[in-house]
Design a protein around this motif. Structure first.
Motif, PDB file in Angstrom:
ATOM      1  N   GLY A 166       0.915  -1.269   0.022  1.00  0.00           N
ATOM      2  CA  GLY A 166      -0.048   0.095   0.204  1.00  0.00           C
ATOM      3  C   GLY A 166       0.722   1.249   0.007  1.00  0.00           C
ATOM      4  O   GLY A 166       0.612   2.269  -0.449  1.00  0.00           O
ATOM      5  N   GLN A 167       1.969   1.214   0.901  1.00  0.00           N
ATOM      6  CA  GLN A 167       2.858   2.328   0.658  1.00  0.00           C
ATOM      7  C   GLN A 167       3.427   2.710  -0.589  1.00  0.00           C
ATOM      8  O   GLN A 167       3.761   3.692  -1.133  1.00  0.00           O
ATOM      9  N   VAL A 168       3.953   1.632  -1.289  1.00  0.00           N
ATOM     10  CA  VAL A 168       4.577   1.643  -2.536  1.00  0.00           C
ATOM     11  C   VAL A 168       3.658   2.391  -3.358  1.00  0.00           C
ATOM     12  O   VAL A 168       3.768   3.181  -4.198  1.00  0.00           O
ATOM     13  N   HIS A 169       2.095   1.923  -3.367  1.00  0.00           N
ATOM     14  CA  HIS A 169       1.301   2.442  -4.223  1.00  0.00           C
ATOM     15  C   HIS A 169       0.970   3.860  -4.070  1.00  0.00           C
ATOM     16  O   HIS A 169       0.902   4.975  -4.772  1.00  0.00           O
ATOM     17  N   ARG A 170       1.040   4.284  -2.648  1.00  0.00           N
ATOM     18  CA  ARG A 170       0.910   5.649  -2.298  1.00  0.00           C
ATOM     19  C   ARG A 170       2.176   6.672  -2.755  1.00  0.00           C
ATOM     20  O   ARG A 170       1.758   7.787  -3.318  1.00  0.00           O
TER      21      ARG A 170
END
Length: 167
Positions: A144-148
Protein backbone atom coordinates in the motif's frame (compact mmCIF):
# COMPACT_ATOMS: atom_id res chain seq x y z
CA UNK A 1 39.19 -31.50 -18.33
CA UNK A 2 35.47 -31.34 -17.56
CA UNK A 3 32.89 -29.93 -19.96
CA UNK A 4 32.51 -26.56 -18.17
CA UNK A 5 36.27 -26.03 -18.08
CA UNK A 6 36.63 -26.85 -21.78
CA UNK A 7 33.73 -24.52 -22.60
CA UNK A 8 35.42 -21.72 -20.62
CA UNK A 9 38.68 -22.39 -22.46
CA UNK A 10 36.88 -22.04 -25.80
CA UNK A 11 35.17 -18.88 -24.47
CA UNK A 12 38.60 -17.32 -23.78
CA UNK A 13 39.78 -18.18 -27.30
CA UNK A 14 36.56 -16.83 -28.86
CA UNK A 15 36.07 -13.85 -26.50
CA UNK A 16 37.13 -11.14 -28.96
CA UNK A 17 34.99 -12.58 -31.75
CA UNK A 18 32.04 -12.89 -29.36
CA UNK A 19 32.53 -9.28 -28.25
CA UNK A 20 32.64 -8.02 -31.84
CA UNK A 21 29.51 -10.03 -32.62
CA UNK A 22 27.61 -8.56 -29.66
CA UNK A 23 28.82 -5.03 -30.47
CA UNK A 24 27.54 -5.50 -34.03
CA UNK A 25 24.14 -6.61 -32.68
CA UNK A 26 23.82 -3.87 -30.04
CA UNK A 27 25.86 -1.02 -31.45
CA UNK A 28 27.17 -0.27 -27.96
CA UNK A 29 30.57 -1.47 -26.76
CA UNK A 30 29.91 -0.88 -23.08
CA UNK A 31 26.68 -2.89 -23.05
CA UNK A 32 28.38 -5.56 -25.15
CA UNK A 33 31.15 -5.84 -22.52
CA UNK A 34 28.47 -6.32 -19.85
CA UNK A 35 26.78 -9.06 -21.85
CA UNK A 36 30.08 -10.86 -22.46
CA UNK A 37 30.82 -10.64 -18.72
CA UNK A 38 27.35 -12.03 -17.91
CA UNK A 39 28.05 -14.81 -20.36
CA UNK A 40 31.28 -15.71 -18.57
CA UNK A 41 29.46 -15.78 -15.22
CA UNK A 42 26.77 -18.08 -16.62
CA UNK A 43 29.38 -20.36 -18.15
CA UNK A 44 31.41 -20.50 -14.93
CA UNK A 45 28.31 -21.52 -12.97
CA UNK A 46 26.97 -23.98 -15.53
CA UNK A 47 27.05 -27.74 -15.25
CA UNK A 48 26.81 -28.56 -18.94
CA UNK A 49 27.29 -32.03 -20.30
CA UNK A 50 29.26 -32.55 -23.50
CA UNK A 51 28.33 -29.93 -26.12
CA UNK A 52 28.65 -31.02 -29.73
CA UNK A 53 29.65 -27.60 -31.12
CA UNK A 54 30.98 -25.37 -28.32
CA UNK A 55 31.73 -22.40 -30.58
CA UNK A 56 28.19 -22.40 -32.02
CA UNK A 57 26.83 -22.81 -28.50
CA UNK A 58 28.73 -19.71 -27.33
CA UNK A 59 27.51 -17.56 -30.21
CA UNK A 60 23.93 -18.75 -29.68
CA UNK A 61 24.26 -17.95 -25.97
CA UNK A 62 25.58 -14.45 -26.80
CA UNK A 63 22.70 -13.94 -29.23
CA UNK A 64 20.14 -14.99 -26.59
CA UNK A 65 21.69 -12.70 -23.97
CA UNK A 66 21.43 -9.78 -26.44
CA UNK A 67 17.76 -10.59 -27.00
CA UNK A 68 17.16 -10.72 -23.23
CA UNK A 69 18.95 -7.38 -22.83
CA UNK A 70 16.88 -5.76 -25.58
CA UNK A 71 13.62 -7.07 -24.11
CA UNK A 72 14.50 -5.72 -20.68
CA UNK A 73 15.58 -2.37 -22.13
CA UNK A 74 12.39 -2.13 -24.22
CA UNK A 75 10.27 -2.88 -21.14
CA UNK A 76 12.07 -0.12 -19.26
CA UNK A 77 11.55 2.39 -22.08
CA UNK A 78 7.88 1.42 -22.43
CA UNK A 79 7.22 1.87 -18.70
CA UNK A 80 8.99 5.26 -18.71
CA UNK A 81 7.06 6.35 -21.79
CA UNK A 82 3.83 5.17 -20.14
CA UNK A 83 4.68 7.21 -17.06
CA UNK A 84 5.49 10.25 -19.16
CA UNK A 85 2.19 10.03 -21.05
CA UNK A 86 0.27 9.64 -17.79
CA UNK A 87 2.09 12.64 -16.34
CA UNK A 88 1.24 14.98 -19.20
CA UNK A 89 -2.47 14.13 -19.41
CA UNK A 90 -3.36 17.04 -17.13
CA UNK A 91 -0.64 19.26 -18.51
CA UNK A 92 -0.99 21.75 -21.35
CA UNK A 93 2.10 20.20 -22.94
CA UNK A 94 1.33 17.85 -25.79
CA UNK A 95 3.47 14.74 -26.15
CA UNK A 96 3.36 14.92 -29.94
CA UNK A 97 5.25 18.22 -29.95
CA UNK A 98 8.36 16.75 -28.28
CA UNK A 99 11.04 14.36 -29.46
CA UNK A 100 11.91 11.27 -27.45
CA UNK A 101 15.13 12.96 -26.33
CA UNK A 102 13.19 16.02 -25.07
CA UNK A 103 10.77 13.74 -23.21
CA UNK A 104 13.65 11.92 -21.55
CA UNK A 105 15.21 15.25 -20.50
CA UNK A 106 11.91 16.28 -18.91
CA UNK A 107 11.67 12.91 -17.15
CA UNK A 108 15.17 13.35 -15.72
CA UNK A 109 14.38 16.88 -14.52
CA UNK A 110 11.16 15.64 -12.90
CA UNK A 111 13.03 12.79 -11.24
CA UNK A 112 15.78 15.08 -9.94
CA UNK A 113 13.16 17.41 -8.43
CA UNK A 114 11.76 14.63 -6.18
CA UNK A 115 12.83 13.55 -2.68
CA UNK A 116 15.34 10.67 -2.63
CA UNK A 117 12.81 8.13 -1.29
CA UNK A 118 10.40 8.85 -4.14
CA UNK A 119 13.26 8.66 -6.63
CA UNK A 120 14.21 5.24 -5.28
CA UNK A 121 10.66 3.88 -5.58
CA UNK A 122 10.25 5.38 -9.07
CA UNK A 123 13.54 3.89 -10.29
CA UNK A 124 12.75 0.44 -8.96
CA UNK A 125 9.29 0.39 -10.52
CA UNK A 126 9.65 2.33 -13.77
CA UNK A 127 13.33 2.06 -14.68
CA UNK A 128 14.23 -1.39 -13.40
CA UNK A 129 10.86 -2.95 -14.12
CA UNK A 130 10.18 -4.32 -10.63
CA UNK A 131 6.63 -5.22 -9.71
CA UNK A 132 5.04 -3.32 -6.83
CA UNK A 133 5.47 -6.39 -4.62
CA UNK A 134 9.19 -6.52 -5.46
CA UNK A 135 9.54 -2.79 -4.79
CA UNK A 136 7.90 -3.28 -1.39
CA UNK A 137 10.34 -6.09 -0.55
CA UNK A 138 13.43 -4.15 -1.66
CA UNK A 139 12.36 -0.89 0.02
CA UNK A 140 11.13 -2.62 3.17
CA UNK A 141 7.67 -1.05 3.03
CA UNK A 142 4.12 -2.28 2.52
CA UNK A 143 2.51 -2.74 -0.86
CA UNK A 144 0.00 0.00 0.00
CA UNK A 145 2.85 2.38 0.80
CA UNK A 146 4.46 1.65 -2.59
CA UNK A 147 1.17 2.46 -4.29
CA UNK A 148 0.81 5.71 -2.31
CA UNK A 149 4.39 6.77 -3.03
CA UNK A 150 4.00 6.13 -6.77
CA UNK A 151 0.77 8.14 -6.77
CA UNK A 152 2.50 10.95 -4.85
CA UNK A 153 5.38 10.89 -7.32
CA UNK A 154 2.96 11.15 -10.24
CA UNK A 155 1.12 14.07 -8.59
CA UNK A 156 4.43 15.84 -7.93
CA UNK A 157 5.44 15.35 -11.54
CA UNK A 158 2.15 16.75 -12.84
CA UNK A 159 2.75 19.83 -10.65
CA UNK A 160 6.31 20.02 -12.00
CA UNK A 161 5.02 19.92 -15.57
CA UNK A 162 2.34 22.55 -14.85
CA UNK A 163 4.85 24.91 -13.28
CA UNK A 164 7.40 24.46 -16.03
CA UNK A 165 4.86 24.96 -18.81
CA UNK A 166 4.00 28.40 -17.43
CA UNK A 167 7.62 29.54 -17.70
Amino acid sequence: MDSTASLLAIYYVQRERLLKYVIRLLGDGEQAQDIIQDMWLKLAQSQKSKIASPSSYLFRMAHNLVIDHLRTHKLSINKLEEFYLLSIQQSTLTSDSLTLDERQQILHKMLDSQPKRLQQIFCLYYKQGYTMVQVADVAGISLGQVHRLLNLFEQNCRCFLSQNNKK
